[in-house]
Design a protein around this motif. Structure first.
Motif, PDB file in Angstrom:
ATOM      1  N   GLU A  99       0.816  -1.214   0.000  1.00 51.82           N
ATOM      2  CA  GLU A  99       0.000   0.000   0.000  1.00 51.82           C
ATOM      3  C   GLU A  99       0.846   1.259   0.000  1.00 51.82           C
ATOM      4  OE1 GLU A  99      -4.150  -1.249   2.160  1.00 51.82           O
ATOM      5  OE2 GLU A  99      -2.604  -0.276   3.352  1.00 51.82           O
ATOM      6  N   LEU A 100       2.089   1.137   0.398  1.00 54.25           N
ATOM      7  CA  LEU A 100       2.982   2.302   0.420  1.00 54.25           C
ATOM      8  C   LEU A 100       3.497   2.646  -0.970  1.00 54.25           C
ATOM      9  CD1 LEU A 100       5.030   1.324   3.614  1.00 54.25           C
ATOM     10  CD2 LEU A 100       2.981   2.758   3.454  1.00 54.25           C
ATOM     11  N   ILE A 101       3.205   1.800  -1.961  1.00 51.26           N
ATOM     12  CA  ILE A 101       3.640   2.036  -3.343  1.00 51.26           C
ATOM     13  C   ILE A 101       2.484   2.647  -4.123  1.00 51.26           C
ATOM     14  CG2 ILE A 101       4.542   0.954  -5.443  1.00 51.26           C
ATOM     15  CD1 ILE A 101       5.582  -1.327  -3.660  1.00 51.26           C
ATOM     16  N   PRO A 102       2.689   3.788  -4.791  1.00 53.19           N
ATOM     17  CA  PRO A 102       1.592   4.414  -5.537  1.00 53.19           C
ATOM     18  C   PRO A 102       1.101   3.546  -6.691  1.00 53.19           C
ATOM     19  CG  PRO A 102       3.449   5.932  -5.227  1.00 53.19           C
ATOM     20  CD  PRO A 102       3.936   4.568  -4.837  1.00 53.19           C
ATOM     21  N   ASP A 103      -0.162   3.749  -7.058  1.00 50.64           N
ATOM     22  CA  ASP A 103      -0.766   3.141  -8.240  1.00 50.64           C
ATOM     23  C   ASP A 103      -0.705   1.612  -8.192  1.00 50.64           C
ATOM     24  OD1 ASP A 103      -2.119   3.145 -10.645  1.00 50.64           O
ATOM     25  OD2 ASP A 103      -0.302   3.340 -11.866  1.00 50.64           O
ATOM     26  N   THR A 104      -1.137   1.054  -7.081  1.00 52.23           N
ATOM     27  CA  THR A 104      -1.253  -0.403  -6.963  1.00 52.23           C
ATOM     28  C   THR A 104      -2.696  -0.751  -6.633  1.00 52.23           C
ATOM     29  OG1 THR A 104      -0.685  -0.392  -4.602  1.00 52.23           O
ATOM     30  CG2 THR A 104       1.122  -0.676  -6.186  1.00 52.23           C
ATOM     31  N   ARG A 105      -3.072  -1.998  -6.931  1.00 50.41           N
ATOM     32  CA  ARG A 105      -4.436  -2.444  -6.660  1.00 50.41           C
ATOM     33  C   ARG A 105      -4.420  -3.912  -6.290  1.00 50.41           C
ATOM     34  NH1 ARG A 105      -8.950  -4.234  -9.972  1.00 50.41           N
ATOM     35  NH2 ARG A 105      -7.705  -3.958 -11.853  1.00 50.41           N
ATOM     36  N   LEU A 106      -5.269  -4.270  -5.334  1.00 46.26           N
ATOM     37  CA  LEU A 106      -5.369  -5.656  -4.884  1.00 46.26           C
ATOM     38  C   LEU A 106      -6.818  -6.089  -4.875  1.00 46.26           C
ATOM     39  CD1 LEU A 106      -3.566  -7.407  -1.965  1.00 46.26           C
ATOM     40  CD2 LEU A 106      -6.062  -7.306  -1.917  1.00 46.26           C
ATOM     41  N   ASP A 107      -7.095  -7.263  -5.411  1.00 44.68           N
ATOM     42  CA  ASP A 107      -8.393  -7.925  -5.280  1.00 44.68           C
ATOM     43  C   ASP A 107      -8.178  -9.263  -4.593  1.00 44.68           C
ATOM     44  OD1 ASP A 107      -9.791  -5.912  -6.514  1.00 44.68           O
ATOM     45  OD2 ASP A 107      -9.851  -6.891  -8.475  1.00 44.68           O
ATOM     46  N   GLY A 108      -9.172  -9.704  -3.849  1.00 47.87           N
ATOM     47  CA  GLY A 108      -9.042 -10.965  -3.123  1.00 47.87           C
ATOM     48  C   GLY A 108      -8.945 -10.713  -1.633  1.00 47.87           C
ATOM     49  N   ARG A 109      -8.589 -11.750  -0.903  1.00 43.25           N
ATOM     50  CA  ARG A 109      -8.564 -11.632   0.557  1.00 43.25           C
ATOM     51  C   ARG A 109      -7.279 -12.224   1.132  1.00 43.25           C
ATOM     52  NH1 ARG A 109     -13.680 -13.219   3.885  1.00 43.25           N
ATOM     53  NH2 ARG A 109     -13.222 -15.354   3.174  1.00 43.25           N
ATOM     54  N   VAL A 110      -6.800 -11.589   2.211  1.00 46.12           N
ATOM     55  CA  VAL A 110      -5.716 -12.127   3.027  1.00 46.12           C
ATOM     56  C   VAL A 110      -6.243 -12.174   4.455  1.00 46.12           C
ATOM     57  CG1 VAL A 110      -3.362 -11.825   3.867  1.00 46.12           C
ATOM     58  CG2 VAL A 110      -3.935 -11.169   1.519  1.00 46.12           C
ATOM     59  N   LEU A 111      -6.303 -13.368   5.027  1.00 46.01           N
ATOM     60  CA  LEU A 111      -6.873 -13.537   6.356  1.00 46.01           C
ATOM     61  C   LEU A 111      -5.814 -14.033   7.333  1.00 46.01           C
ATOM     62  CD1 LEU A 111      -9.134 -14.889   4.107  1.00 46.01           C
ATOM     63  CD2 LEU A 111     -10.539 -14.460   6.118  1.00 46.01           C
ATOM     64  N   ILE A 112      -5.782 -13.415   8.488  1.00 42.46           N
ATOM     65  CA  ILE A 112      -4.942 -13.866   9.592  1.00 42.46           C
ATOM     66  C   ILE A 112      -5.884 -14.393  10.669  1.00 42.46           C
ATOM     67  CG2 ILE A 112      -3.163 -13.256  11.262  1.00 42.46           C
ATOM     68  CD1 ILE A 112      -2.264 -12.992   8.364  1.00 42.46           C
ATOM     69  N   GLU A 113      -5.805 -15.686  10.900  1.00 45.00           N
ATOM     70  CA  GLU A 113      -6.710 -16.355  11.842  1.00 45.00           C
ATOM     71  C   GLU A 113      -8.166 -16.013  11.534  1.00 45.00           C
ATOM     72  OE1 GLU A 113      -5.158 -15.211  15.688  1.00 45.00           O
ATOM     73  OE2 GLU A 113      -3.859 -16.986  15.729  1.00 45.00           O
ATOM     74  N   GLY A 114      -8.488 -15.987  10.240  1.00 47.76           N
ATOM     75  CA  GLY A 114      -9.864 -15.783   9.808  1.00 47.76           C
ATOM     76  C   GLY A 114     -10.292 -14.348   9.624  1.00 47.76           C
ATOM     77  N   ARG A 115      -9.444 -13.377   9.977  1.00 47.48           N
ATOM     78  CA  ARG A 115      -9.814 -11.968   9.845  1.00 47.48           C
ATOM     79  C   ARG A 115      -9.130 -11.350   8.632  1.00 47.48           C
ATOM     80  NH1 ARG A 115      -8.771  -6.982  14.159  1.00 47.48           N
ATOM     81  NH2 ARG A 115      -9.872  -5.392  12.934  1.00 47.48           N
ATOM     82  N   ASP A 116      -9.925 -10.720   7.784  1.00 45.16           N
ATOM     83  CA  ASP A 116      -9.415 -10.093   6.567  1.00 45.16           C
ATOM     84  C   ASP A 116      -8.647  -8.823   6.939  1.00 45.16           C
ATOM     85  OD1 ASP A 116      -8.928  -9.002   4.080  1.00 45.16           O
ATOM     86  OD2 ASP A 116     -10.961  -9.321   3.316  1.00 45.16           O
TER      87      ASP A 116
END
Length: 292
Positions: A99-116
């Motif tokens: 997120e610290l890099i300009p002009d990036t985009r993410l789709d999908g999920r990353v969960l830590i112990e079930g929390r996005d």
């Protein structure tokens, strides 16, 4: 040991970006599912980190395509693959560093112990739970003692500083080498010692997961062996993900290995299984040196 004075300094405020977690049913994701990275991967109780249907772009460059995988608790997971395959980008997605890099985009999920971690989560707190050790040692221009304490004090640590420094340096297998010179400048340490100091600094904020981006790439063989021993000892307390170009290193330290190629997860399995009896021909071609 006497108590040092508090370390002060500006803390960089990071705005939380709103992320759309809708999963994209693209052809690349479908191909990746067929390659052993199903978006409907069944959850397991041992999973500490779970990635679901993750796509990532730098501008218009689609660098991660439909990635789904699990990282098990108290194991070392290795990400391998040729340069540019997306393994370091995926690593940074696991604690929102991209997120610290300009002009990036993410789709999908990353969960830590079930929390996005991309929904209703403070990115600063995410990076506290999921620490990062970078490719090159990056100690601060301060004493060894102050380096270990820096992140903890920034995060409001009020406990016994001396005890914290000793505990973290012991965990990083550095205490015996520096206990008599904690006031010395960190830049006076060797490269391998600096990298273990950076590990100690990461551990001081009490993370649950530790990410390591090619942590031994700048080290000599002796320092690399010491670092690998440290990683193996740390998995008793932490979940560790390591990006490495060194397949022999992945074989020595990891419990599971994921092989990436051109932004896709080709195969992930127990390390011994993947290196001796891979299920995909592309994996076999890479680990036997036919390309990469």
């Amino acid at each position: 040991m006497r108590e040092r004075s508090a370390i002060t300094g500006p803390v960089r405020e990071e705005a939380e970006a709103q992320r759309d977690s809708a999963r994209e049913s693209s052809a690349s994701a479908e191909a990746n599912r067929e390659a052993g990275s199903p978006a409907d991967l069944p959850a397991t109780e041992s999973a500490k980190v779970r990635v679901e249907g993750l796509d990532f772009w730098y501008g218009t460059n689609h660098v991660l395509k439909g990635i789904s995988l699990e990282v098990r608790a108290h194991e070392v997971t290795a990400f391998i693959g040729p340069s540019g395959c997306g393994k370091s980008t995926l690593l940074r997605c696991l604690n929102r560093m991209n997120e610290l890099i300009p002009d990036t985009r993410l789709d999908g999920r990353v969960l830590i112990e079930g929390r996005d971690i991309y929904r209703n989560a403070d990115p600063v707190m995410v990076r506290r739970r999921i620490g990062m050790v970078f490719q090159k040692p990056n100690p601060f221009p301060k004493s060894i003692y102050e380096n270990v304490l820096w992140g903890a004090l920034v995060n409001g640590y009020k406990g016994d500083r001396d005890a914290l420094v000793e505990r973290c340096l012991r965990l990083a297998a550095l205490w015996e080498e520096v206990k008599d010179r904690l006031d010395a400048q960190a830049y006076g340490l060797s490269g391998g010692q600096q990298q273990r100091l950076c590990i100690a600094r990461t551990l001081a904020v009490q993370p649950e997961v530790v990410l390591m981006d090619e942590p031994a790439s700048a080290l000599d063989p002796i320092a690399t062996a010491k670092l690998e021993e440290t990683i193996l000892n740390l998995k008793e307390r932490y979940t560790i993900v390591v990006v490495t170009h060194n397949m022999q290193q992945a074989g020595r330290i990891s419990d599971r290995t994921a092989f990436f190629y051109m932004g896709e997860l080709v195969e992930m399995d127990d390390t011994e299984q993947l290196f001796t009896r891979p299920n995909k021909k592309r994996t076999e071609d890479y680990i036997t040196g036919r390309f990469g």
